[in-house]
Design an enzyme around this catalytic site. Structure first.
Site: not given
Length: 353
Positions: A70, A73, A116, A156, A167, A169, A171
């Site tokens: 990933c 991470c 993660h 999302n 992971h 996250h 944007q």
């Protein structure tokens, strides 16, 4: 909050946001990266009046890597990732495969935690507040760029949404124009203001919803409800009770209460389809007033816009998704299978203990 800005090996900016003021961030990105090359272009649709970002370089972006590869991470055990340090609280960096770049705006990635296997709903209130502070800081920084007119922070979650990195996250998109959805809202605000002799449409909507049956939860400074004309099966709008145009204008009381309210909403969303169901896929989207000119919306100023968050899932019932088919995709006319009143009732039923 401590903020530390650095650069990745290809020149992209990376910013650490830490809970502790004594945290030192001096790790260096040792990857042999070439400078990022993008082909982003914004084209105007003369028939619809909206814009389309053309970004062919995104075809080569990272796609569903295994967990041990990933890129979000921390760098550890000899494996180098997008984050040079071996740990982090919250980190933001320029997207390596941006939809918008240069004069066409900017795209950033926000990593909510180094864990993660976690999700936003797993964060503590302290961690969630740090994310809110990072969103606010990035809004401030990005809105000062000459090419940026609107800042959009969003998450999302879930492969059903199209997420390619597991992971936790989100944007941030910094657009060089006012987005079509925001423009529609501002036109409605302008028309309502003119028709009522100055009444604010956002205030009227919030007042109506708080007096009705679609309230999901309410705090001292925030209110969450399923809107009257919800587009999605389970859709919640979260408003600060005092109207502000953007994250920068939120008062401390609202900032302090936000983590508790938002985390409860996310946890309820994961419960609505019952035990044993996979995590609920969702989109969480902050709507902020544009920072550009408001000349296209006669009689409206930035302060007429109301900051709010829209949270929704594309899952309509257990094991079934809501697809945007002919009416939705072809004519932008949504058909919702779940009555908003029933959606609100269900979201109240699954309240945490």
């Amino acid at each position: 909050m401590k903020k530390t800005s650095t650069r990745l090996a290809d020149g992209r900016e990376l910013v650490y946001y830490d809970l502790r003021d004594d945290t030192v961030r001096d790790a260096v990105d040792h990857r042999p990266l070439d400078p990022t090359v993008t082909t982003s272009e914004v084209r105007h649709d003369v028939l619809l009046g909206d814009a389309v970002a053309i970004a062919s370089h995104r075809q080569g972006r990272t796609y569903h890597p295994p967990a041990d590869e990933c890129p979000l991470c921390p760098s550890a055990g000899g494996r180098l990732s997008e984050i040079p340090d071996a740990s982090y609280d919250v980190v933001v960096f320029e997207n390596r495969f941006p939809s918008l770049a240069g004069d066409s705006g900017r795209c950033e990635v926000v990593c909510f935690t180094s864990d993660h296997s976690a999700s936003f709903a797993d964060l503590t209130e302290e961690q969630a507040r740090l994310v809110l502070d990072a969103w606010t800081d990035r809004t401030s920084e990005l809105s000062s760029l000459p090419s940026v007119e609107q800042v959009f922070c969003f998450e999302n979650r879930g492969s059903e949404i199209g997420v390619t990195l597991g992971h936790p996250h989100g944007q941030i998109y910094a657009y060089p124009f006012t987005t079509p959805r925001t423009a529609l809202m501002l036109r409605s605000v302008a028309a309502h203001k003119d028709a009522t002799g100055g009444e604010n449409l956002f205030d009227a909507v919030l007042e109506r919803e708080l007096a009705g049956e679609r309230v999901v939860l309410e705090g001292e400074h925030w209110a969450a409800f399923v809107p009257y004309a919800a587009h999605w099966p389970y859709e919640v709008h979260l408003y600060p009770k005092r109207r502000v145009p953007d994250l920068l204008a939120l008062g401390e009381d609202a900032r302090s209460e936000f983590p508790k309210v938002y985390l409860e909403l996310l946890r309820r969303l994961d419960r609505i389809f019952g035990a044993g169901e996979p995590p609920t896929p969702y989109i969480s989207a902050w709507h902020q007033a544009p920072f550009g000119q408001m000349a296209d919306f006669e009689g409206v100023v930035r302060e007429d816009f109301a900051l709010h968050l829209e949270l929704f899932t594309i899952r309509r019932t257990s094991g079934k998704l809501k697809f945007l088919a002919g009416s939705e995709s072809g004519m932008s006319v949504f058909i919702n299978d779940v009555p908003p009143e029933r959606a609100a009732e269900r979201l109240r039923e699954v309240a945490g203990s």
